[in-house]
Design a protein around this motif. Structure first.
Motif, PDB file in Angstrom:
ATOM      1  N   LEU A 196       0.810  -1.218   0.000  1.00 27.57           N
ATOM      2  CA  LEU A 196       0.000   0.000   0.000  1.00 27.57           C
ATOM      3  C   LEU A 196       0.846   1.272   0.000  1.00 27.57           C
ATOM      4  CD1 LEU A 196      -3.042  -0.796   2.322  1.00 27.57           C
ATOM      5  CD2 LEU A 196      -2.698  -1.285  -0.108  1.00 27.57           C
ATOM      6  N   GLU A 197       2.138   1.139   0.195  1.00 32.09           N
ATOM      7  CA  GLU A 197       3.003   2.313   0.100  1.00 32.09           C
ATOM      8  C   GLU A 197       3.063   2.868  -1.323  1.00 32.09           C
ATOM      9  OE1 GLU A 197       6.822   1.308   1.747  1.00 32.09           O
ATOM     10  OE2 GLU A 197       5.869   0.309   3.457  1.00 32.09           O
ATOM     11  N   THR A 198       2.626   2.085  -2.303  1.00 31.24           N
ATOM     12  CA  THR A 198       2.591   2.574  -3.686  1.00 31.24           C
ATOM     13  C   THR A 198       1.365   3.444  -3.962  1.00 31.24           C
ATOM     14  OG1 THR A 198       1.417   0.604  -4.494  1.00 31.24           O
ATOM     15  CG2 THR A 198       3.829   0.516  -4.464  1.00 31.24           C
ATOM     16  N   PHE A 199       0.401   3.487  -3.029  1.00 35.24           N
ATOM     17  CA  PHE A 199      -0.753   4.376  -3.190  1.00 35.24           C
ATOM     18  C   PHE A 199      -0.287   5.837  -3.077  1.00 35.24           C
ATOM     19  CE2 PHE A 199      -4.792   1.770  -2.151  1.00 35.24           C
ATOM     20  CZ  PHE A 199      -4.303   0.686  -2.863  1.00 35.24           C
ATOM     21  N   ARG A 200      -1.042   6.737  -3.703  1.00 40.82           N
ATOM     22  CA  ARG A 200      -0.734   8.162  -3.600  1.00 40.82           C
ATOM     23  C   ARG A 200      -1.128   8.655  -2.213  1.00 40.82           C
ATOM     24  NH1 ARG A 200      -3.313  13.252  -4.988  1.00 40.82           N
ATOM     25  NH2 ARG A 200      -5.206  12.110  -5.636  1.00 40.82           N
ATOM     26  N   ILE A 201      -0.191   9.261  -1.508  1.00 41.60           N
ATOM     27  CA  ILE A 201      -0.454   9.814  -0.180  1.00 41.60           C
ATOM     28  C   ILE A 201      -0.904  11.264  -0.334  1.00 41.60           C
ATOM     29  CG2 ILE A 201       0.483  10.239   2.118  1.00 41.60           C
ATOM     30  CD1 ILE A 201       0.541   7.302   1.350  1.00 41.60           C
ATOM     31  N   VAL A 202      -2.043  11.597   0.268  1.00 38.67           N
ATOM     32  CA  VAL A 202      -2.536  12.972   0.282  1.00 38.67           C
ATOM     33  C   VAL A 202      -2.458  13.472   1.716  1.00 38.67           C
ATOM     34  CG1 VAL A 202      -4.447  14.524  -0.210  1.00 38.67           C
ATOM     35  CG2 VAL A 202      -4.067  12.503  -1.659  1.00 38.67           C
ATOM     36  N   LYS A 203      -1.600  14.448   1.950  1.00 37.25           N
ATOM     37  CA  LYS A 203      -1.366  14.978   3.304  1.00 37.25           C
ATOM     38  C   LYS A 203      -1.513  16.492   3.259  1.00 37.25           C
ATOM     39  CE  LYS A 203       2.230  14.900   6.907  1.00 37.25           C
ATOM     40  NZ  LYS A 203       2.665  16.309   6.846  1.00 37.25           N
ATOM     41  N   ASP A 204      -2.350  17.003   4.145  1.00 33.04           N
ATOM     42  CA  ASP A 204      -2.628  18.451   4.181  1.00 33.04           C
ATOM     43  C   ASP A 204      -3.141  18.946   2.829  1.00 33.04           C
ATOM     44  OD1 ASP A 204      -1.704  18.553   6.833  1.00 33.04           O
ATOM     45  OD2 ASP A 204       0.366  18.823   6.167  1.00 33.04           O
ATOM     46  N   GLY A 205      -3.911  18.106   2.170  1.00 37.81           N
ATOM     47  CA  GLY A 205      -4.543  18.485   0.911  1.00 37.81           C
ATOM     48  C   GLY A 205      -3.671  18.372  -0.312  1.00 37.81           C
ATOM     49  N   ARG A 206      -2.429  17.933  -0.150  1.00 40.35           N
ATOM     50  CA  ARG A 206      -1.512  17.850  -1.290  1.00 40.35           C
ATOM     51  C   ARG A 206      -0.843  16.482  -1.362  1.00 40.35           C
ATOM     52  NH1 ARG A 206       1.980  23.262  -0.338  1.00 40.35           N
ATOM     53  NH2 ARG A 206       1.695  22.563   1.811  1.00 40.35           N
ATOM     54  N   THR A 207      -0.441  16.094  -2.564  1.00 36.83           N
ATOM     55  CA  THR A 207       0.285  14.837  -2.728  1.00 36.83           C
ATOM     56  C   THR A 207       1.594  14.902  -1.952  1.00 36.83           C
ATOM     57  OG1 THR A 207      -0.676  14.399  -4.903  1.00 36.83           O
ATOM     58  CG2 THR A 207       1.400  13.310  -4.390  1.00 36.83           C
ATOM     59  N   TYR A 208       1.856  13.824  -1.221  1.00 35.92           N
ATOM     60  CA  TYR A 208       3.040  13.785  -0.360  1.00 35.92           C
ATOM     61  C   TYR A 208       3.912  12.602  -0.760  1.00 35.92           C
ATOM     62  CZ  TYR A 208       5.844  13.139   3.898  1.00 35.92           C
ATOM     63  OH  TYR A 208       6.875  12.976   4.779  1.00 35.92           O
ATOM     64  N   ARG A 209       5.205  12.840  -0.892  1.00 37.93           N
ATOM     65  CA  ARG A 209       6.143  11.772  -1.229  1.00 37.93           C
ATOM     66  C   ARG A 209       7.314  11.798  -0.253  1.00 37.93           C
ATOM     67  NH1 ARG A 209       4.692  13.890  -6.259  1.00 37.93           N
ATOM     68  NH2 ARG A 209       3.616  12.391  -7.628  1.00 37.93           N
ATOM     69  N   ALA A 210       7.687  10.606   0.215  1.00 37.95           N
ATOM     70  CA  ALA A 210       8.849  10.483   1.090  1.00 37.95           C
ATOM     71  C   ALA A 210       9.321   9.039   1.054  1.00 37.95           C
ATOM     72  CB  ALA A 210       8.511  10.897   2.516  1.00 37.95           C
ATOM     73  N   ALA A 211      10.617   8.856   1.226  1.00 40.95           N
ATOM     74  CA  ALA A 211      11.182   7.508   1.159  1.00 40.95           C
ATOM     75  C   ALA A 211      10.886   6.694   2.399  1.00 40.95           C
ATOM     76  CB  ALA A 211      12.697   7.607   0.959  1.00 40.95           C
ATOM     77  N   ASP A 212      10.493   7.355   3.500  1.00 41.90           N
ATOM     78  CA  ASP A 212      10.323   6.633   4.767  1.00 41.90           C
ATOM     79  C   ASP A 212       8.872   6.262   5.070  1.00 41.90           C
ATOM     80  OD1 ASP A 212       9.233   9.095   5.328  1.00 41.90           O
ATOM     81  OD2 ASP A 212      10.218   9.317   7.280  1.00 41.90           O
ATOM     82  N   VAL A 213       7.961   6.339   4.086  1.00 45.29           N
ATOM     83  CA  VAL A 213       6.549   6.036   4.334  1.00 45.29           C
ATOM     84  C   VAL A 213       6.366   4.557   4.685  1.00 45.29           C
ATOM     85  CG1 VAL A 213       4.269   5.825   3.249  1.00 45.29           C
ATOM     86  CG2 VAL A 213       5.624   7.905   2.922  1.00 45.29           C
ATOM     87  N   ASN A 214       5.613   4.324   5.746  1.00 43.48           N
ATOM     88  CA  ASN A 214       5.170   2.986   6.135  1.00 43.48           C
ATOM     89  C   ASN A 214       3.662   2.997   6.283  1.00 43.48           C
ATOM     90  OD1 ASN A 214       7.170   0.890   6.483  1.00 43.48           O
ATOM     91  ND2 ASN A 214       8.103   2.185   8.058  1.00 43.48           N
ATOM     92  N   VAL A 215       3.022   1.886   5.932  1.00 45.27           N
ATOM     93  CA  VAL A 215       1.570   1.750   6.071  1.00 45.27           C
ATOM     94  C   VAL A 215       1.278   0.438   6.794  1.00 45.27           C
ATOM     95  CG1 VAL A 215      -0.644   1.596   4.866  1.00 45.27           C
ATOM     96  CG2 VAL A 215       1.194   3.026   3.924  1.00 45.27           C
ATOM     97  N   TRP A 216       0.388   0.495   7.792  1.00 43.51           N
ATOM     98  CA  TRP A 216       0.026  -0.754   8.477  1.00 43.51           C
ATOM     99  C   TRP A 216      -1.354  -0.651   9.124  1.00 43.51           C
ATOM    100  CZ3 TRP A 216       3.935   2.354  10.798  1.00 43.51           C
ATOM    101  CH2 TRP A 216       3.660   2.835  12.084  1.00 43.51           C
ATOM    102  N   GLY A 217      -1.873  -1.799   9.529  1.00 40.13           N
ATOM    103  CA  GLY A 217      -3.088  -1.848  10.337  1.00 40.13           C
ATOM    104  C   GLY A 217      -4.363  -1.469   9.608  1.00 40.13           C
ATOM    105  N   VAL A 218      -4.683  -2.164   8.510  1.00 40.80           N
ATOM    106  CA  VAL A 218      -5.921  -1.871   7.760  1.00 40.80           C
ATOM    107  C   VAL A 218      -7.151  -2.246   8.584  1.00 40.80           C
ATOM    108  CG1 VAL A 218      -7.327  -2.669   5.800  1.00 40.80           C
ATOM    109  CG2 VAL A 218      -4.931  -2.008   5.458  1.00 40.80           C
ATOM    110  N   THR A 219      -8.185  -1.424   8.501  1.00 38.54           N
ATOM    111  CA  THR A 219      -9.519  -1.747   8.997  1.00 38.54           C
ATOM    112  C   THR A 219     -10.517  -1.314   7.925  1.00 38.54           C
ATOM    113  OG1 THR A 219     -11.115  -1.439  10.822  1.00 38.54           O
ATOM    114  CG2 THR A 219      -9.731   0.445  10.247  1.00 38.54           C
ATOM    115  N   PHE A 220     -11.428  -2.186   7.550  1.00 39.90           N
ATOM    116  CA  PHE A 220     -12.304  -1.947   6.399  1.00 39.90           C
ATOM    117  C   PHE A 220     -13.607  -1.269   6.786  1.00 39.90           C
ATOM    118  CE2 PHE A 220      -9.744  -5.542   4.826  1.00 39.90           C
ATOM    119  CZ  PHE A 220      -9.375  -5.060   3.578  1.00 39.90           C
ATOM    120  N   ALA A 221     -14.031  -0.302   5.949  1.00 40.69           N
ATOM    121  CA  ALA A 221     -15.380   0.245   6.032  1.00 40.69           C
ATOM    122  C   ALA A 221     -16.325  -0.562   5.147  1.00 40.69           C
ATOM    123  CB  ALA A 221     -15.393   1.712   5.604  1.00 40.69           C
TER     124      ALA A 221
END
Length: 352
Positions: A196-221
């Motif tokens: 999921l780190e390949t998804f586009r990150i939107v932070k503070d309304g703008r696309t955000y890119r960084a080499a240290d992004v980690n994603v964990w702990g999914v919960t489904f709606a």
């Protein structure tokens, strides 16, 4: 000649006596051995039924579609032949006898007749890991390789989507020297987003890119929307995920291992608190998604788990116990008190 005859007779008598003694000894040893084996078998049978100082655990059929009332499934941690197996109890009798399935998992979750089981495969040189999708009878439907040590697992409410998180490096969220990998798979098409780190990150309304992004702990709606933790720059955020758009949009800071309430209005999560030990930094909180108001639960101990909602008002989570972990419960509104739900268990899932 007479002396020779006497000596021969004496020798024969001695040999006969020794043979009789030997035969008696063999019979006695055989009887003792048989008794020991029967005793061991008997005790083994007892262990199948009753764990020493623990819950009763019996082998039996386990279904992800309960036919008689609401049920609770867990990874059984009671010592004995069924340790690490997925086991079930009536939801209203969590300390009652457990029915063990024979299926072993490190992490597990289930919903709507679908299960996801994260397993270790022990090799001669190193262990490997896999995510196994299970049907309602806990039979394997499909498997995916997992990139590291399993840590979180979830199934969407419909049973269509499964998600899992593993440690690619490190084995704890407490420090900073770790990296995770989170995947979501579709159980109809077997398509998988394996990072999921390949998804586009939107932070503070703008696309955000960084080499240290980690994603964990999914919960489904549902089968298109989910929530997860996004970590970057030494901070963590609650992010709303969109599978179709392949985006993760940050919503609120200092949120880890989110868990969406059944009514979709709140997120339970672990939050780092000031002044806590770096080895035990988290407390259990609930976030209102409309107002973004935080509520601390009555549980004041360190929580390193992705809590589960037993219903719209009650949380279930794991804490260290005598045999690995015990399950505890606390009200989600900040009132009441924490209490033990189930000993020697982890990775809960409610069915029905």
């Amino acid at each position: 000649m007479t002396r020779t005859t006497r000596t021969t007779g004496t020798t024969r008598t001695t040999r006969t006596t020794r043979l009789v003694v030997l035969l008696v000894a063999v019979v006695l040893l055989g009887a003792v051995g048989t008794g020991s084996v029967l005793h061991a078998v008997h005790r083994s049978g007892l262990r199948d039924e009753q764990q020493a100082d623990g819950p009763t655990v019996r082998a039996g059929a386990v279904s992800l579609r309960p036919t008689s009332g609401r049920r609770l499934l867990v990874r059984n941690l009671a010592w004995g032949p069924h340790r690490d197996e997925i086991a079930t109890v009536p939801a209203d009798d969590p300390q009652g006898p457990r029915t063990a399935s024979g299926v072993k998992c490190l992490r597990f979750h289930a919903a709507a007749g679908t299960g996801v089981c994260l397993q270790a495969v022990h090799g001669a040189l190193e262990d490997t890991y896999r995510a196994v999708v299970l049907d309602a009878h806990l039979h394997e439907l499909h498997r995916f390789p997992a990139a590291g040590i399993p840590t979180r697992a979830r199934v969407s409410p419909s049973g269509r989507l499964v998600a899992w998180t593993v440690f690619v490096s490190g084995d704890s969220y407490a420090g900073t020297a770790f990296s995770t990998r989170t995947a979501i798979a579709d159980t109809r098409t077997w398509a998988v987003d394996d990072n999921l780190e390949t998804f586009r990150i939107v932070k503070d309304g703008r696309t955000y890119r960084a080499a240290d992004v980690n994603v964990w702990g999914v919960t489904f709606a549902d089968d298109s929307r989910f929530y997860a933790t996004v970590a970057t720059g030494g901070r963590t955020y609650l992010a709303r995920g969109d599978l179709a758009a392949r985006t993760l949009t940050t919503l609120h800071g200092n949120v880890e291992c989110p868990s969406l309430s059944p009514d979709g209005t709140r997120i339970a999560y672990k939050k780092r608190v000031r002044g806590a030990s770096p080895d035990a930094p988290w407390r259990l909180y609930v976030l209102d998604l409309r107002t973004l108001k935080e509520t601390a639960t009555a549980e004041r101990r360190n929580i390193d788990d992705q809590a589960l909602w037993a219903d719209d008002s009650t949380l279930v989570y794991a804490l260290p116990g005598d045999y690995g972990s015990d399950l505890w419960t606390v009200p989600a509104d900040g009132g009441g008190a924490a209490r033990t739900l189930m000993t020697s268990a982890v990775a809960p899932a409610y069915l029905g």
